[in-house]
Design a protein around this motif. Structure first.
Motif, PDB file in Angstrom:
ATOM      1  N   ALA A 183       0.749  -1.136  -0.162  1.00  0.00           N
ATOM      2  CA  ALA A 183      -0.006  -0.099   0.133  1.00  0.00           C
ATOM      3  C   ALA A 183       0.755   1.197   0.130  1.00  0.00           C
ATOM      4  CB  ALA A 183      -0.951   0.098   1.097  1.00  0.00           C
ATOM      5  N   ARG A 184       1.962   1.204   0.820  1.00  0.00           N
ATOM      6  CA  ARG A 184       2.888   2.302   0.854  1.00  0.00           C
ATOM      7  C   ARG A 184       3.677   2.702  -0.608  1.00  0.00           C
ATOM      8  NH1 ARG A 184       4.120   0.350   5.929  1.00  0.00           N
ATOM      9  NH2 ARG A 184       5.985  -0.873   5.181  1.00  0.00           N
ATOM     10  N   ALA A 185       3.965   1.435  -1.063  1.00  0.00           N
ATOM     11  CA  ALA A 185       4.453   1.750  -2.268  1.00  0.00           C
ATOM     12  C   ALA A 185       3.765   2.170  -3.570  1.00  0.00           C
ATOM     13  CB  ALA A 185       5.076   0.182  -2.859  1.00  0.00           C
ATOM     14  N   ASN A 186       2.258   1.810  -3.486  1.00  0.00           N
ATOM     15  CA  ASN A 186       1.522   2.344  -4.555  1.00  0.00           C
ATOM     16  C   ASN A 186       0.740   3.441  -4.049  1.00  0.00           C
ATOM     17  OD1 ASN A 186       2.159  -0.027  -6.205  1.00  0.00           O
ATOM     18  ND2 ASN A 186       0.511  -1.483  -5.470  1.00  0.00           N
ATOM     19  N   GLU A 187       1.131   3.940  -3.115  1.00  0.00           N
ATOM     20  CA  GLU A 187       0.361   5.289  -2.456  1.00  0.00           C
ATOM     21  C   GLU A 187      -1.186   4.991  -2.316  1.00  0.00           C
ATOM     22  OE1 GLU A 187       1.381   8.488  -4.963  1.00  0.00           O
ATOM     23  OE2 GLU A 187       3.263   8.031  -5.067  1.00  0.00           O
ATOM     24  N   TRP A 188      -1.194   3.664  -1.759  1.00  0.00           N
ATOM     25  CA  TRP A 188      -2.844   3.297  -1.130  1.00  0.00           C
ATOM     26  C   TRP A 188      -3.108   3.679   0.214  1.00  0.00           C
ATOM     27  CZ3 TRP A 188      -2.615  -2.264  -3.605  1.00  0.00           C
ATOM     28  CH2 TRP A 188      -2.604  -1.897  -5.000  1.00  0.00           C
ATOM     29  N   LYS A 189      -4.484   3.782   0.672  1.00  0.00           N
ATOM     30  CA  LYS A 189      -4.732   3.694   2.026  1.00  0.00           C
ATOM     31  C   LYS A 189      -5.114   2.291   2.388  1.00  0.00           C
ATOM     32  CE  LYS A 189      -6.032   8.705   2.274  1.00  0.00           C
ATOM     33  NZ  LYS A 189      -7.119   9.594   2.640  1.00  0.00           N
ATOM     34  N   ILE A 190      -5.136   1.779   3.466  1.00  0.00           N
ATOM     35  CA  ILE A 190      -5.675   0.565   3.869  1.00  0.00           C
ATOM     36  C   ILE A 190      -6.934   0.528   4.670  1.00  0.00           C
ATOM     37  CG2 ILE A 190      -5.449  -1.472   5.513  1.00  0.00           C
ATOM     38  CD1 ILE A 190      -3.571  -1.860   2.983  1.00  0.00           C
ATOM     39  N   ARG A 191      -7.911  -0.119   4.243  1.00  0.00           N
ATOM     40  CA  ARG A 191      -9.108  -0.067   5.151  1.00  0.00           C
ATOM     41  C   ARG A 191      -9.291  -1.596   5.508  1.00  0.00           C
ATOM     42  NH1 ARG A 191     -15.365   1.012   3.035  1.00  0.00           N
ATOM     43  NH2 ARG A 191     -16.539   0.042   4.844  1.00  0.00           N
ATOM     44  N   GLU A 192      -9.592  -1.747   6.946  1.00  0.00           N
ATOM     45  CA  GLU A 192      -9.637  -2.807   7.377  1.00  0.00           C
ATOM     46  C   GLU A 192     -11.068  -3.176   7.738  1.00  0.00           C
ATOM     47  OE1 GLU A 192      -5.303  -3.402   9.553  1.00  0.00           O
ATOM     48  OE2 GLU A 192      -6.947  -2.556  10.730  1.00  0.00           O
ATOM     49  N   THR A 193     -11.728  -4.292   7.234  1.00  0.00           N
ATOM     50  CA  THR A 193     -13.192  -4.416   7.366  1.00  0.00           C
ATOM     51  C   THR A 193     -13.631  -5.488   8.229  1.00  0.00           C
ATOM     52  OG1 THR A 193     -13.464  -5.934   5.105  1.00  0.00           O
ATOM     53  CG2 THR A 193     -13.216  -3.397   4.983  1.00  0.00           C
ATOM     54  N   THR A 194     -14.884  -5.603   8.721  1.00  0.00           N
ATOM     55  CA  THR A 194     -15.091  -6.708   9.517  1.00  0.00           C
ATOM     56  C   THR A 194     -16.514  -7.405   8.801  1.00  0.00           C
ATOM     57  OG1 THR A 194     -16.963  -5.240  10.789  1.00  0.00           O
ATOM     58  CG2 THR A 194     -14.579  -5.458  11.480  1.00  0.00           C
ATOM     59  N   ARG A 195     -16.768  -8.333   9.062  1.00  0.00           N
ATOM     60  CA  ARG A 195     -18.001  -9.240   8.492  1.00  0.00           C
ATOM     61  C   ARG A 195     -19.464  -8.191   8.472  1.00  0.00           C
ATOM     62  NH1 ARG A 195     -22.653 -11.805  10.473  1.00  0.00           N
ATOM     63  NH2 ARG A 195     -23.410 -13.765   9.086  1.00  0.00           N
ATOM     64  N   SER A 196     -19.540  -7.598   9.610  1.00  0.00           N
ATOM     65  CA  SER A 196     -20.796  -6.682   9.601  1.00  0.00           C
ATOM     66  C   SER A 196     -20.604  -5.449   8.556  1.00  0.00           C
ATOM     67  CB  SER A 196     -21.064  -6.231  10.837  1.00  0.00           C
ATOM     68  OG  SER A 196     -19.991  -5.400  11.354  1.00  0.00           O
ATOM     69  N   ASP A 197     -19.445  -5.077   8.137  1.00  0.00           N
ATOM     70  CA  ASP A 197     -19.578  -4.077   7.048  1.00  0.00           C
ATOM     71  C   ASP A 197     -20.053  -4.542   5.767  1.00  0.00           C
ATOM     72  OD1 ASP A 197     -18.325  -2.195   8.810  1.00  0.00           O
ATOM     73  OD2 ASP A 197     -16.206  -3.142   8.310  1.00  0.00           O
ATOM     74  N   GLY A 198     -20.229  -5.667   5.594  1.00  0.00           N
ATOM     75  CA  GLY A 198     -20.900  -6.051   4.250  1.00  0.00           C
ATOM     76  C   GLY A 198     -20.252  -6.072   3.007  1.00  0.00           C
ATOM     77  N   VAL A 199     -19.019  -5.742   3.013  1.00  0.00           N
ATOM     78  CA  VAL A 199     -18.357  -5.303   1.984  1.00  0.00           C
ATOM     79  C   VAL A 199     -18.066  -6.349   0.767  1.00  0.00           C
ATOM     80  CG1 VAL A 199     -16.018  -4.454   0.912  1.00  0.00           C
ATOM     81  CG2 VAL A 199     -17.207  -3.152   2.898  1.00  0.00           C
ATOM     82  N   PHE A 200     -17.488  -7.543   1.400  1.00  0.00           N
ATOM     83  CA  PHE A 200     -17.209  -8.782   0.524  1.00  0.00           C
ATOM     84  C   PHE A 200     -17.917  -9.955   0.146  1.00  0.00           C
ATOM     85  CE2 PHE A 200     -13.191  -6.702   2.001  1.00  0.00           C
ATOM     86  CZ  PHE A 200     -12.282  -6.512   0.500  1.00  0.00           C
ATOM     87  N   GLY A 201     -19.333  -9.588   0.347  1.00  0.00           N
ATOM     88  CA  GLY A 201     -20.382 -10.348  -0.295  1.00  0.00           C
ATOM     89  C   GLY A 201     -20.649 -11.725   0.236  1.00  0.00           C
ATOM     90  N   SER A 202     -20.973 -12.432  -0.564  1.00  0.00           N
ATOM     91  CA  SER A 202     -21.322 -13.965  -0.105  1.00  0.00           C
ATOM     92  C   SER A 202     -21.113 -14.964  -1.366  1.00  0.00           C
ATOM     93  CB  SER A 202     -22.540 -14.031   0.545  1.00  0.00           C
ATOM     94  OG  SER A 202     -22.909 -15.509   0.987  1.00  0.00           O
ATOM     95  N   ILE A 203     -20.310 -15.410  -1.677  1.00  0.00           N
ATOM     96  CA  ILE A 203     -20.184 -16.403  -2.985  1.00  0.00           C
ATOM     97  C   ILE A 203     -21.298 -17.430  -2.704  1.00  0.00           C
ATOM     98  CG2 ILE A 203     -18.741 -18.282  -4.071  1.00  0.00           C
ATOM     99  CD1 ILE A 203     -18.042 -15.538  -5.070  1.00  0.00           C
ATOM    100  N   GLN A 204     -21.846 -17.944  -3.779  1.00  0.00           N
ATOM    101  CA  GLN A 204     -22.746 -18.857  -3.967  1.00  0.00           C
ATOM    102  C   GLN A 204     -22.564 -19.767  -5.037  1.00  0.00           C
ATOM    103  OE1 GLN A 204     -24.510 -19.236  -1.146  1.00  0.00           O
ATOM    104  NE2 GLN A 204     -24.220 -16.686  -0.695  1.00  0.00           N
ATOM    105  N   ALA A 205     -21.849 -20.954  -4.866  1.00  0.00           N
ATOM    106  CA  ALA A 205     -21.160 -21.552  -5.852  1.00  0.00           C
ATOM    107  C   ALA A 205     -21.319 -23.281  -5.843  1.00  0.00           C
ATOM    108  CB  ALA A 205     -19.752 -21.406  -6.247  1.00  0.00           C
ATOM    109  N   LEU A 206     -21.541 -23.931  -6.879  1.00  0.00           N
ATOM    110  CA  LEU A 206     -21.660 -25.405  -7.159  1.00  0.00           C
ATOM    111  C   LEU A 206     -20.468 -25.964  -8.049  1.00  0.00           C
ATOM    112  CD1 LEU A 206     -25.378 -26.096  -6.819  1.00  0.00           C
ATOM    113  CD2 LEU A 206     -23.746 -26.516  -5.087  1.00  0.00           C
ATOM    114  N   TRP A 207     -19.644 -26.892  -7.779  1.00  0.00           N
ATOM    115  CA  TRP A 207     -18.974 -27.564  -8.469  1.00  0.00           C
ATOM    116  C   TRP A 207     -19.315 -28.925  -9.014  1.00  0.00           C
ATOM    117  CZ3 TRP A 207     -14.604 -25.779 -11.096  1.00  0.00           C
ATOM    118  CH2 TRP A 207     -13.817 -26.482 -11.743  1.00  0.00           C
TER     119      TRP A 207
END
Length: 547
Positions: free
Chosen positions: A496-520
């Motif tokens: 992040a420092r090298a790319n000049e990004w900020k970091i945001r640390e998220t929790t489950r309740s934030d609802g940012v990273f979805g919920s994959i529904q998959a079958l193989w």
């Protein structure tokens, strides 16, 4: 033409191209219409069938339909209506969606029943577009269904009337400030004495929604678009009788592209599927297969590929009934691999504009014993349809047309009957014989392509088991900020420092990273492998057939 699903093992190579729309008429009154008569099913291929969806109660409904002899389309329809009850914040009667259907020996088909702009051509303050969900489900039933329409809707009606226990995630959405403000206005979401909003572990009953589902079950799609429900809908700003009566689901040809030894098939523009393929191919060209998921090189390559794909979607995609979208370069595998090989030479600090918001939507994947597969994503866009959402008949209306403003480009401009660019992205994966081996999708808003890539890269390029991939780390870059799950390690902080990004640390309740529904699907053993994503309420179920 998208590669076909050849369950009998014949080889069929897919080729990318610009899809053409085909109109479908939905069935009218279900109670007076005999059950559809689809073509004779293929010989039973699998010893198992199953479903993955956003809630255990919905999975239970889908399995029951399969056990009653229904096919994958029947199960998907019943499950989608059930999800609209148990995830009222995410999808339902007031929204729309996109579905991929694969039948043995036939090409994968894509059905778009997303919301459209009304006759005025203007976007209401609520962002509400004419809902397509009911017509979409009716069209799928007319095209593929084998069980009576009203029987498929009965489980959802029962869930709404009898109630279900509120989960942790739904409880959070109902009490997170904005959610509480929205639902507190509606009696069914409050305690009997009206003193507060219901919480996790309590029972939610939705009698008005149950009555609406019963009305649709008895009267068919016309009751929604031209009958008693439409009378209520036309009182909402942005919805008009003409657009409602004329609403038709569109059948499109999917787009596809090779990733590793597989072919990814997904929905065409105005949806981001071609951008997802571009992203996966560029990451492959960058050599991401040799990097451990979550490592700094892995994240750097994937975010660089995502930045390119995001630009493609937000700058060039639009409703293809209104604008020409040239996919020749987007889906050029050789070019994408070559670009990927030079990703580390570019300014990888580049970041798509915008904020990282909680992502709504729901997805379900179904595979039946005869090899029919369904990958379906439905949504009302923002949680609860946004802060200005209207409620009709016990269901929340969408704010899908807000995407014209949030994805602002010359190719994405509102006009009567038009659909906006958005992030819903149901997908399927085909093996070298053209057979569907995976149905996959997720909620997550603009994070959807990255959420999908977080599973598809390890599974398709690194041979990870599906559950391991679903359990793996997820990342999203937006507005110069890299969102991570939990705490960021030293290597990611250094990246992040090298790319000049900020970091945001998220929790489950934030609802940012979805919920994959998959079958193989494993055709050698005739079995299915599913994954349960614990980030929300997702679940899956697999049952043995009578083969």
């Amino acid at each position: 033409m998208a590669a076909g699903f050849l369950a009998l093992g014949a080889l069929l190579a897919g080729c990318a191209g610009e899809p053409l729309a085909e109109k479908f008429s939905a069935p009218t009154e279900a109670s007076d219409t005999p059950a559809p008569s689809p073509s004779a099913p293929a010989q039973t291929l699998l010893s198992q069938e199953g479903i993955a969806a956003g809630h255990p109660e919905a999975v239970k409904v889908g399995l029951e339909i399969l056990e009653q002899g229904g096919n994958a389309a029947d199960a998907a329809i019943a499950t989608a209506f059930a999800v609209s009850v148990v995830e009222p914040h995410a999808s339902g009667i007031g929204g729309g969606g996109v579905t991929l259907v694969a039948e043995p020996t036939k090409d994968v088909a894509a059905f778009d029943y997303r919301e459209v702009v009304g006759t005025s051509g203007k976007i209401p303050a609520s962002g509400t577009g004419v809902p397509g969900f009911v017509d979409g489900m009716a069209t799928l039933h007319e095209t593929y269904g084998s069980m009576p329409w009203d029987e498929l809707l009965q489980p959802a009606e029962d869930l709404a009337r009898d109630g279900f226990v509120i989960t942790k995630f739904l409880g959070e959405r109902m009490n997170d400030g904005i959610g509480s403000q929205i639902v507190s206005e509606h009696r069914q979401f409050r305690t009997k004495d009206g003193s507060r909003v219901l919480r996790e572990g309590e029972t939610l009953k939705q009698s008005e929604l149950a009555q609406t589902i019963q009305t649709i079950a008895e009267g068919g799609r016309d009751e929604f678009y031209e009958g008693s429900i439409s009378d209520e809908l036309t009182e909402v700003e942005g919805l008009d009788a003409t657009t409602l009566a004329n609403y038709e689901t569109e059948k499109f040809e999917p787009v596809d592209g090779k990733v590793g030894d597989y072919t990814v098939v997904t929905a065409p523009p105005a949806l981001p599927g071609a951008g997802l393929i571009q992203m996966l191919q560029q990451a492959e060209g960058a050599g991401i297969a040799s990097d451990a998921p979550g490592s700094a090189p892995y994240v750097d390559k994937l975010m660089a590929a995502w930045s390119n794909a995001s630009d493609t979607v937000t700058e060039n995609f639009g409703d293809q009934r209104f604008v020409d979208v040239d996919l020749s370069e987007v889906l050029d595998r050789d070019q994408n691999l070559a670009i990927g090989s030079k990703l580390e030479e570019r300014a990888s600090k580049d970041s798509p504009a915008g904020d990282i918001d909680p992502g709504n939507t729901t997805h379900l994947s179904v595979v039946d014993r005869d090899g029919m597969a369904v990958s379906m994503t439905n949504t009302i866009t923002s949680f609860w349809g946004g802060t200005k959402s209207d409620v009709v008949g016990g269901f929340f209306l969408n704010n899908q047309l807000s995407r014209f403003e949030s994805i602002d480009s010359p190719a994405n401009r509102p006009e009567p009957g038009r659909k906006s660019v958005t992030w819903s992205n149901p997908a399927m994966v085909l093996d070298g014989q053209g057979r569907v081996v995976m149905g996959i999708g997720t909620p997550g808003g603009q994070q959807i392509p990255n959420i999908l890539a977080s599973v598809l890269v390890p599974v398709l390029l690194q041979d990870q088991p599906i559950q391991d991939a679903v359990d793996g780390p997820r990342f999203h870059l937006q507005g110069g900020t890299l969102a991570v799950e939990g705490k960021a390690g030293k290597s990611l902080k250094a990246l992040a420092r090298a790319n000049e990004w900020k970091i945001r640390e998220t929790t489950r309740s934030d609802g940012v990273f979805g919920s994959i529904q998959a079958l193989w699907v494993d055709y050698d053993t005739g079995t299915l492998d599913g994954a349960t994503d614990v980030r929300r309420d997702g679940d899956h179920g697999v049952a043995d057939t009578d083969q």
